[in-house]
Design a protein around this motif. Structure first.
Motif, PDB file in Angstrom:
ATOM      1  N   ALA A 160       0.815  -1.215   0.000  1.00 56.77           N
ATOM      2  CA  ALA A 160       0.000   0.000   0.000  1.00 56.77           C
ATOM      3  C   ALA A 160       0.849   1.266   0.000  1.00 56.77           C
ATOM      4  O   ALA A 160       0.410   2.316  -0.483  1.00 56.77           O
ATOM      5  N   LEU A 161       2.081   1.171   0.535  1.00 58.33           N
ATOM      6  CA  LEU A 161       2.963   2.341   0.604  1.00 58.33           C
ATOM      7  C   LEU A 161       3.763   2.575  -0.669  1.00 58.33           C
ATOM      8  O   LEU A 161       4.396   3.630  -0.814  1.00 58.33           O
ATOM      9  N   GLU A 162       3.755   1.627  -1.590  1.00 56.72           N
ATOM     10  CA  GLU A 162       4.571   1.761  -2.801  1.00 56.72           C
ATOM     11  C   GLU A 162       4.245   3.014  -3.607  1.00 56.72           C
ATOM     12  O   GLU A 162       5.155   3.690  -4.096  1.00 56.72           O
ATOM     13  N   PRO A 163       2.956   3.393  -3.795  1.00 57.18           N
ATOM     14  CA  PRO A 163       2.679   4.639  -4.518  1.00 57.18           C
ATOM     15  C   PRO A 163       3.278   5.879  -3.848  1.00 57.18           C
ATOM     16  O   PRO A 163       3.798   6.773  -4.523  1.00 57.18           O
ATOM     17  N   ALA A 164       3.225   5.925  -2.511  1.00 57.80           N
ATOM     18  CA  ALA A 164       3.808   7.073  -1.794  1.00 57.80           C
ATOM     19  C   ALA A 164       5.315   7.120  -1.993  1.00 57.80           C
ATOM     20  O   ALA A 164       5.897   8.196  -2.198  1.00 57.80           O
ATOM     21  N   HIS A 165       5.960   5.955  -1.949  1.00 55.49           N
ATOM     22  CA  HIS A 165       7.406   5.914  -2.173  1.00 55.49           C
ATOM     23  C   HIS A 165       7.753   6.320  -3.603  1.00 55.49           C
ATOM     24  O   HIS A 165       8.764   6.998  -3.840  1.00 55.49           O
ATOM     25  N   ALA A 166       6.910   5.902  -4.562  1.00 48.69           N
ATOM     26  CA  ALA A 166       7.151   6.265  -5.958  1.00 48.69           C
ATOM     27  C   ALA A 166       7.035   7.774  -6.156  1.00 48.69           C
ATOM     28  O   ALA A 166       7.846   8.391  -6.866  1.00 48.69           O
ATOM     29  N   LEU A 167       6.019   8.376  -5.514  1.00 51.24           N
ATOM     30  CA  LEU A 167       5.865   9.834  -5.602  1.00 51.24           C
ATOM     31  C   LEU A 167       7.038  10.555  -4.950  1.00 51.24           C
ATOM     32  O   LEU A 167       7.520  11.572  -5.460  1.00 51.24           O
ATOM     33  N   GLN A 168       7.516  10.037  -3.830  1.00 54.14           N
ATOM     34  CA  GLN A 168       8.644  10.662  -3.139  1.00 54.14           C
ATOM     35  C   GLN A 168       9.910  10.576  -3.979  1.00 54.14           C
ATOM     36  O   GLN A 168      10.705  11.526  -4.023  1.00 54.14           O
ATOM     37  N   SER A 169      10.101   9.453  -4.665  1.00 55.05           N
ATOM     38  CA  SER A 169      11.263   9.314  -5.552  1.00 55.05           C
ATOM     39  C   SER A 169      11.200  10.337  -6.681  1.00 55.05           C
ATOM     40  O   SER A 169      12.217  10.913  -7.076  1.00 55.05           O
ATOM     41  N   MET A 170      10.000  10.554  -7.186  1.00 50.91           N
ATOM     42  CA  MET A 170       9.820  11.556  -8.238  1.00 50.91           C
ATOM     43  C   MET A 170      10.129  12.950  -7.696  1.00 50.91           C
ATOM     44  O   MET A 170      10.803  13.758  -8.365  1.00 50.91           O
ATOM     45  N   ALA A 171       9.672  13.236  -6.478  1.00 48.25           N
ATOM     46  CA  ALA A 171       9.947  14.538  -5.865  1.00 48.25           C
ATOM     47  C   ALA A 171      11.447  14.742  -5.680  1.00 48.25           C
ATOM     48  O   ALA A 171      11.979  15.837  -5.901  1.00 48.25           O
ATOM     49  N   ASP A 172      12.151  13.682  -5.275  1.00 48.16           N
ATOM     50  CA  ASP A 172      13.606  13.777  -5.082  1.00 48.16           C
ATOM     51  C   ASP A 172      14.335  14.061  -6.386  1.00 48.16           C
ATOM     52  O   ASP A 172      15.409  14.679  -6.379  1.00 48.16           O
TER      53      ASP A 172
END
Length: 289
Positions: A160-172
């Protein structure tokens, strides 16, 4: 609601301070389209490269969670405790046989049908039924059951957390991509070095817009959205921990009302019903249930 207010304030305060300081929007408006194409386009492309189709679809759906907030409300936690009370009470008073029809076909169960929102959550229903099914197969060691449930919860929460991690990687990545866009602008400027200073100044200003947009989107938009999505997923995950707490308490030999009281203690404080509220919810359940 607060997310929309935050976005309005973000744009208003950042660009308002720029205008109040004597800045001109012409340079930003002129450079923004092609700078955004380079930065945001590259960010989306990198997002597609680094994630599976499952995560991509889940991330698209996650934007609804960012603005809608957690799925489970205070009434849903009361309903969950009432559902678990009925199931554990049935198992204690009528035995395993009486429970089998409910856990084998939960969509036809008179107990589950009382709580339609919970019944529509496939993980919650499967989590409850699979655990109770283990109990009906004589797996009654509370520690083994708790360990098995913990592993299921960890797997579900990680996914369930994978989308949040993907968005954070994009932000980085966005600030670095902003630098890439700015470097391209400088290269373009150096190719026009014979132009008058006024023209070169405008070109350099346009190039710096790339750096600004990369940092602005990373720390003002995408990063906060990733953090918000993670917070929503974490809060929703607490709903399933209550299932674990109640069923493990039941395996320890507690009465149904004691088991759900233990579960009530695990409800997030903002949604936690009082002892009286839970007792009233349980007493409103018809006797035939």
């Amino acid at each position: 609601m607060f997310q929309i207010i935050g976005i309005v304030l973000l744009f208003g305060l950042v660009f308002g301070s720029y205008l109040m300081g004597g800045g001109k929007m012409d340079v930003i408006l002129h450079a923004a389209p092609h700078e955004l194409m380079a930065i945001l386009g590259a960010g989306i492309a990198a997002f597609l490269i680094s994630n599976s189709m499952t995560v991509i679809k889940a991330t698209a759906g996650g934007f609804g969670k960012i603005f809608a907030g957690p799925k489970w409300k205070a009434s849903d936690y009361r309903d969950l405790l009432s559902l678990l009370f009925l199931l554990t009470k049935t198992m204690k008073s009528k035995g395993v046989i009486a429970l089998e029809s409910h856990i084998e076909k939960p969509h036809e169960s008179s107990i589950f049908s009382r709580y339609p929102k919970i019944s529509k959550d496939h993980f919650a229903v499967d989590f409850i039924c699979d655990t109770l099914r283990m109990m009906t197969m004589n797996l009654e060691d509370p520690h083994q059951v708790e360990d098995a449930m913990e592993k299921q919860l960890e797997k579900h929460h990680h996914e369930a957390l994978e989308p949040a991690h993907a968005l954070q990687s994009m932000a980085d990545a966005l600030p670095a991509l902003g630098i890439v866009a700015a470097v391209l602008g400088v290269i373009k400027t150096m190719g026009s070095i014979t132009e008058p200073p006024a023209v070169l100044g405008g070109m350099i200003g346009g190039a710096l817009v790339g750096t600004f947009l990369g940092v602005f989107m990373a720390y003002g938009l995408v990063g906060p959205m990733a953090a918000r999505l993670q917070a929503v997923v974490n809060e929703d995950g607490a709903f399933y921990k209550i299932i674990q707490a109640v069923l493990v308490a039941h395996l320890h030999g507690n009465a149904a009302q004691i088991s759900v009281e233990i579960g009530r203690g695990n409800v997030p404080s903002v949604h936690q019903p009082s002892f009286i509220e839970l007792e009233e919810a349980l007493t409103q359940i018809p006797n035939e249930a």
